[in-house]
Design a protein around this motif. Structure first.
Motif, PDB file in Angstrom:
ATOM      1  N   GLY A 283       0.795  -1.216   0.000  1.00  0.00           N
ATOM      2  CA  GLY A 283       0.000   0.000   0.000  1.00  0.00           C
ATOM      3  C   GLY A 283       0.831   1.271   0.000  1.00  0.00           C
ATOM      4  O   GLY A 283       1.874   1.341   0.645  1.00  0.00           O
ATOM      5  N   ASN A 284       0.343   2.259  -0.774  1.00  0.00           N
ATOM      6  CA  ASN A 284       0.946   3.597  -0.819  1.00  0.00           C
ATOM      7  C   ASN A 284       2.417   3.585  -1.199  1.00  0.00           C
ATOM      8  O   ASN A 284       3.231   4.344  -0.646  1.00  0.00           O
ATOM      9  CB  ASN A 284       0.766   4.314   0.512  1.00  0.00           C
ATOM     10  CG  ASN A 284       0.883   5.822   0.341  1.00  0.00           C
ATOM     11  OD1 ASN A 284       0.705   6.346  -0.758  1.00  0.00           O
ATOM     12  ND2 ASN A 284       1.200   6.514   1.421  1.00  0.00           N
ATOM     13  N   MET A 285       2.731   2.748  -2.145  1.00  0.00           N
ATOM     14  CA  MET A 285       4.095   2.616  -2.638  1.00  0.00           C
ATOM     15  C   MET A 285       4.663   3.930  -3.170  1.00  0.00           C
ATOM     16  O   MET A 285       5.840   4.225  -2.976  1.00  0.00           O
ATOM     17  CB  MET A 285       4.009   1.579  -3.755  1.00  0.00           C
ATOM     18  CG  MET A 285       5.230   1.250  -4.484  1.00  0.00           C
ATOM     19  SD  MET A 285       4.869  -0.190  -5.549  1.00  0.00           S
ATOM     20  CE  MET A 285       3.643   0.472  -6.684  1.00  0.00           C
ATOM     21  N   PHE A 286       3.839   4.742  -3.831  1.00  0.00           N
ATOM     22  CA  PHE A 286       4.354   5.972  -4.445  1.00  0.00           C
ATOM     23  C   PHE A 286       4.971   6.901  -3.387  1.00  0.00           C
ATOM     24  O   PHE A 286       6.077   7.404  -3.562  1.00  0.00           O
ATOM     25  CB  PHE A 286       3.233   6.721  -5.192  1.00  0.00           C
ATOM     26  CG  PHE A 286       2.989   6.235  -6.593  1.00  0.00           C
ATOM     27  CD1 PHE A 286       2.459   4.972  -6.836  1.00  0.00           C
ATOM     28  CD2 PHE A 286       3.290   7.027  -7.700  1.00  0.00           C
ATOM     29  CE1 PHE A 286       2.217   4.520  -8.133  1.00  0.00           C
ATOM     30  CE2 PHE A 286       3.061   6.591  -8.999  1.00  0.00           C
ATOM     31  CZ  PHE A 286       2.520   5.351  -9.223  1.00  0.00           C
ATOM     32  N   ASP A 287       4.237   7.153  -2.309  1.00  0.00           N
ATOM     33  CA  ASP A 287       4.760   8.076  -1.301  1.00  0.00           C
ATOM     34  C   ASP A 287       6.032   7.531  -0.665  1.00  0.00           C
ATOM     35  O   ASP A 287       6.994   8.280  -0.407  1.00  0.00           O
ATOM     36  CB  ASP A 287       3.713   8.318  -0.201  1.00  0.00           C
ATOM     37  CG  ASP A 287       2.549   9.172  -0.693  1.00  0.00           C
ATOM     38  OD1 ASP A 287       2.598   9.639  -1.856  1.00  0.00           O
ATOM     39  OD2 ASP A 287       1.590   9.375   0.075  1.00  0.00           O
ATOM     40  N   ALA A 288       6.044   6.224  -0.406  1.00  0.00           N
ATOM     41  CA  ALA A 288       7.226   5.620   0.216  1.00  0.00           C
ATOM     42  C   ALA A 288       8.426   5.706  -0.723  1.00  0.00           C
ATOM     43  O   ALA A 288       9.551   5.977  -0.291  1.00  0.00           O
ATOM     44  CB  ALA A 288       6.925   4.163   0.586  1.00  0.00           C
ATOM     45  N   CYS A 289       8.187   5.506  -2.006  1.00  0.00           N
ATOM     46  CA  CYS A 289       9.279   5.592  -2.983  1.00  0.00           C
ATOM     47  C   CYS A 289       9.820   7.015  -3.086  1.00  0.00           C
ATOM     48  O   CYS A 289      11.028   7.230  -3.150  1.00  0.00           O
ATOM     49  CB  CYS A 289       8.802   5.135  -4.361  1.00  0.00           C
ATOM     50  SG  CYS A 289       8.570   3.348  -4.488  1.00  0.00           S
ATOM     51  N   ALA A 290       8.910   7.984  -3.130  1.00  0.00           N
ATOM     52  CA  ALA A 290       9.348   9.370  -3.250  1.00  0.00           C
ATOM     53  C   ALA A 290      10.159   9.778  -2.023  1.00  0.00           C
ATOM     54  O   ALA A 290      11.167  10.487  -2.129  1.00  0.00           O
ATOM     55  CB  ALA A 290       8.138  10.293  -3.422  1.00  0.00           C
ATOM     56  N   LEU A 291       9.726   9.305  -0.858  1.00  0.00           N
ATOM     57  CA  LEU A 291      10.444   9.629   0.381  1.00  0.00           C
ATOM     58  C   LEU A 291      11.840   9.011   0.363  1.00  0.00           C
ATOM     59  O   LEU A 291      12.839   9.667   0.694  1.00  0.00           O
ATOM     60  CB  LEU A 291       9.639   9.101   1.582  1.00  0.00           C
ATOM     61  CG  LEU A 291      10.164   9.480   2.961  1.00  0.00           C
ATOM     62  CD1 LEU A 291      10.118  10.992   3.158  1.00  0.00           C
ATOM     63  CD2 LEU A 291       9.354   8.775   4.047  1.00  0.00           C
ATOM     64  N   ALA A 292      11.929   7.738  -0.041  1.00  0.00           N
ATOM     65  CA  ALA A 292      13.235   7.084  -0.091  1.00  0.00           C
ATOM     66  C   ALA A 292      14.145   7.781  -1.098  1.00  0.00           C
ATOM     67  O   ALA A 292      15.340   7.976  -0.848  1.00  0.00           O
ATOM     68  CB  ALA A 292      13.061   5.603  -0.469  1.00  0.00           C
ATOM     69  N   ALA A 293      13.579   8.183  -2.228  1.00  0.00           N
ATOM     70  CA  ALA A 293      14.398   8.788  -3.291  1.00  0.00           C
ATOM     71  C   ALA A 293      15.002  10.112  -2.825  1.00  0.00           C
ATOM     72  O   ALA A 293      16.204  10.339  -2.973  1.00  0.00           O
ATOM     73  CB  ALA A 293      13.554   8.993  -4.553  1.00  0.00           C
TER      74      ALA A 293
END
Lengths: 261, 242, 261, 242, 242, 261
Positions: free
Chosen positions: A145-155
């Motif tokens: 769930g909510n992969m986009f936000d987690a990816c943007a945060l990691a990036a």
């Protein structure tokens, strides 16, 4: 048969929404627990691990030396891309990049790129000859769930800790990459008819369209994207836009705190 | 093997550049059940290598033509993340990864009781997040723990381990410099309880005697790693679902 | 249905093994007839044809001029690859390189490369600017068992007859490539429970795992590979390793005889 | 066609650089049944060209969507080995090979009695091991012999042959230099007994009269090659299963 | 967005380089039913952009695994012709086109009454023949007209339109220079009758107020374009089958 | 089931052929209406649109600057390729280039290239360093029969209107590309047992093999190709070759008229 379970799930999510409730008891705009760790991979010039609920993301930064584009002789380049490999979940299949993974990489890329947090001219080594190419690679280990936000945060967290490996390329001493701001993404998914922040895997399965909003340090918009089937009204957007502002401020603090460590 | 003769890899005192004895492993940490969405998973840190493995299945094998009437197939993907190495690795097709995936799958099919799951498929995903020599062995170890974590019955816990040769000396568990400048590498997959070998590759130059010594080191190390694997699985089940 | 015939075949092979017999009457460590022909293709800078039982392999060597890798400015390169095209047998399908063909090419490649039979520095033309890239391509026309050994034999025989085409590339006169040794592969397959040398197509169909051993002129190991499903013990390995030593000596003589012609 | 005007391809005595007359073929050798595992096969040496063809089938055509209810499909792969030419050919996707495979398949479908095998597929594999101009024709000849060797019924033995133009002169069967520096190439697939044409390509520059003369040469040569093909098949069946 | 600060995009008189007012669209022409072999089609010229869209279907969706029991799927391919831009675009795989195709398909699935066609597929092909900024919006408009021409029931006619920011000023419908040197672009897909949004992307830099103004311009323009779309469809049906 | 309709169609076409008639009333060698428009695309350096019956084709020309091949240092290059994307008709599927699209592009390419209408040496900018690469891209919007002839017509018409974009590449002033002749393709399909010119989609569906003939200004052959299943006799070829001569003259006039506009 596959269609049956989502139907029941959708009914349940609609029932919960009527009572302003969520399936895991959270409030409508409440996020799951988030932990952020940086500098966690030996070979990444910058790296970050985000555990966001049960979603687990790694991002790593690598530098390449390359010749600049002819029309921009004194600018380096930045590229962020995401791999959605089959480890990420039962539903992910091997094969060439899926439209989902391309969208994921490009939406995160636009948010970072358009925020102007990297000065491309600072990535020039010798004008017209040698510039840095900065590559942010996102690796989804677990999509719950909510992969986009987690990816943007990691990036962005990985990028903000990156060291330019000048010594290895024989062009001076290593130095910290200058990143001027902290663009943050907040995404909203329609679940049971209304938008919620940070959907779980179940909510995504029974939900509809989602809206990804990336905001810069001053609350300006740098990237928007609507994904999946569904429509929304300007009023609905206005409501989530306000929430996005406050959620992005909180997530930006998380990055700052980690850097303060 | 790089095989460059002029890089010193052994110190005057007989120890290796990082201070290890010639038959000493790099430190290993293992955690089972690290990925909430998988049926089984493991995280292994071995020296500076980091590997994560996930198991999905058993599930129906499709397309039909890959089905076996009398057993399951094991579908392994070994992959190095773009940021796992000094120079970035371009995502996509890669001959080295395909070969390692093939022989790793065959090694795992040799230890899993495949007959238990006719017409099925078990997906094993191995992701190398950080690479410092020996990633295929670390991946095998991670995959075995993940399979155990998923409750898949196996004849034994398969252990990945390698010995090699540097400066004409057989040593256990090559690190990055030793891998780059050494003379041979012998990665194997060992079943510590049965004393059998399910995975074998080797390149470089080894005399028959050197081969035997390297194998001896590998068997000794496999027993040690096995204990760490069992420990991780015990912690996982004592600690409950997390 | 496909699973039935192999089951009967496996039973028959097990029965034969109990009596130390093979399905085609050969001894356990006995090879089929092998013929080797070199210099058989007009455009190959080196070429060989191996007929090993009913298995038929061609190998050809081509040279390319290229710039050296930055970290090895005075070294050329060697690459061996195999194509397992649909002509090779009923079971081979068109498409991108299969894992089998990749493994085949890489195992043969490692045996030759790691033997050190080619001095990479001798492939340098102008340090830092021009080096030779040597390409050995293996073409399987007919796979009727023990393809790996036949391919390795064809590859080293083709390499040992190669002429460096210096004139065509305008860098001096043609000369014979210097190949310092003759690495040879011997492979063993578990059939009916015990290992045999040089399995036929039928034995492969009803057999288990195989072990590929490449030995250099002095009997040192240069490459090992276990393929397919199955396990073995150190004692079993010790037994086939001894056989490999003698089989490799014989095959090396075959190459030498052909060169003496 | 290269079409360079300044390379001499005809000698003072009217013969060609390799001594052939203008309507003379390069030497041809054919052997049938050379690949033990195939249902039919052939080896053809034509000048310095070497082509090998294998036939597998008829077999069930799958996936279903390629099946034809009333006939078989013929699946041809024409491929040049990496070492078959002066510069190495990279394996993999290749527009030229795809086009030749397509029109060769269509030519073979024109002569095979496809109605005999409804819903089936016949695989024809053509591998060029050595190339010296005219490989598509050599491949067609090899494929036809391989089909006959496999016992597939055909209306006639299809023969691949080419004529061309060099120094404004029509010549039979271009060799490498003539192909590189000539003015036209006309490869055809001829049914010698019926006098029909199943394969036709051409590029370069030919007047209508030149075209007619080139065709005349092609028909004459096709009859000669046909005899060599028949001979090879006879030897194969007299010699038994080889 | 390029975001170069030093290119003048607004004139002294407040108008844009091509003479348009800040809230003025480029001229638009639309024709419905331009491709005789398609079930529905449309040609849209918007400024110097030219897009053609074709609809095939509804048809059975296969392979089976893409079928939805309760609705149709919409399969969109957005593609730029090689000659549509200043530098030639290489045909083939393209990350940008894949992303646009995905979000366009999702936008169209949001307006088509998909429940009407269970287990079916509707193919929508969008070809950009000439590109001058804003092609994804022109493609959406063309697709909507083509769907209507094919008689596919929809909740509303979806309109593609974009606003952006140049020299800190919000403007409607960026042209090529404005797209290259501007500060933001906000392409949306609007349902003019319901006031809903089915497509949304944005990149660059917009304050909340600027965003609201850009959206206001987009809604106003969508109403105008909608009238032109309806006109084209009327002409198509009054004019008969051509 | 799919096989049924073509069978009935074939019977009907054979019946019509006996009476020397065609399904749409045309004469055996009669073409459908053809319109040609050039210079119709903003970004093409040359462009053409052909509407041939219900078949609709666009062609566009682009120039690239590149380094010449080492063995031809003072020659530029020409390449024509065709895309047969799914917009072209119900039967066209997405995916990598089909054999049909490769054949289409290559047959049109050979006709133009072999006619010698472009002098490759005129495309040289700086010998050994910079030459023009001319790319003709053909885009099939609607295939309703005789796509090959329509594509060839669009390609040569686009090429003949092309402007060399020297200014954009900073090598002088733009100028019109010199095209010395007008190669034209005429194709014939066997329908109901005999050849016809310009088959409709229906005639192609119920027809057999086709022959593509490209003729130059003087009536010389520059390219031939037989496609699809079927055989023909030399006499049959002689008949269509005569028709091709007159049809090509007419189509060449169409190009000339358009240029006269």
């Amino acid at each position: 048969m596959v269609a049956l379970v989502p139907t029941l799930l959708r009914q349940e999510l609609a029932r919960l929404a009527e009572n302003d409730a969520r399936i895991d008891g959270r409030g409508r705009w409440e996020a799951r627990d988030i932990t952020l760790e940086t500098d966690c991979l030996y070979n990444g010039e910058g790296s970050a691990k985000v555990v966001w609920g049960d979603t687990i993301i790694y991002a790593g930064v690598k530098f390449e030396m390359r010749t600049p584009w002819p029309d921009r002789p004194n600018q380096g380049s930045l590229m962020c891309s995401a791999e959605l490999r089959p480890i990420a979940g039962r539903k992910y299949e091997p094969g060439p990049p899926s439209p989902e993974s391309i969208e994921l990489g490009r939406v995160v890329d636009r948010g970072i790129r358009e925020s102007g947090c990297i000065d491309m001219e600072k990535l020039c080594i010798v004008p017209g000859e040698k510039v840095w190419g900065v590559m942010i690679d996102i690796h989804v280990l677990s999509d719950q769930g909510n992969m986009f936000d987690a990816c943007a945060l990691a990036a962005i967290a990985a990028l903000r800790t990156a060291i330019v490996p000048a010594e290895r390329f024989d062009v001076g001493e290593d130095y910290t990459l200058k990143v001027k701001s902290t663009p943050i993404m907040a995404s909203f998914t329609r679940v049971g008819g209304r938008y919620v922040f940070d959907p779980s895997a179940e909510e995504e399965l029974g939900g509809d369209e989602r809206i990804h909003i990336t905001l810069g340090d001053e609350g300006h918009l740098h990237s928007l994207q609507k994904g999946l089937k569904g429509v929304f009204t300007p009023d609905e957007f206005a409501e989530i836009f306000d929430v996005a502002q406050s959620r992005c401020v909180e997530l930006r603090k998380l990055v700052a705190n980690q850097e303060g460590n | 093997m790089g095989g460059y003769g002029d890089v010193k890899l052994l110190r005057e005192d007989g120890l290796r550049l990082d201070g290890r004895k010639i038959d000493e492993m790099r430190p290993i940490e293992i955690e089972a059940g690290t990925l909430p969405g998988a049926d089984g998973s493991a995280w292994v840190k071995h020296g500076l290598n980091v590997a994560v493995a996930a198991v999905y299945g058993p599930m129906e094998a499709h397309p039909r033509k890959i089905q076996r009437q009398d057993r399951c197939v094991i579908d392994v993907r070994y992959n190095m993340a773009p940021f796992s190495t000094s120079d970035r690795i371009r995502p996509g097709y890669n001959r080295r990864s395909r070969e390692i995936s093939k022989v790793t799958a065959e090694a795992l099919e040799s230890v899993v009781i495949c007959e238990r799951y006719p017409r099925s498929k078990i997906r094993v995903e191995i992701e190398i997040l950080s690479a410092e020599a020996g990633t295929r062995c670390v991946g095998i170890t991670a995959a075995a723990v993940a399979l155990a974590d998923a409750g898949i019955p196996m004849r034994d816990l398969l252990v990945g381990v390698a010995s090699g040769k540097v400066e004409d000396t057989v040593v256990l568990d090559l690190d990055k410099a030793e891998d780059n400048y050494g003379q041979a590498d012998l990665p194997v997959g060992i079943l510590p309880n049965t004393g059998e070998i399910a995975f074998l590759q080797m390149d470089g130059d080894l005399s028959p005697d050197e081969f035997n010594l390297a194998m001896e080191y590998n068997f000794k190390a496999a027993a040690e790693i096995h204990d760490i694997m069992v420990d991780a699985l015990k912690r996982r089940y004592e600690g409950g679902e997390n």
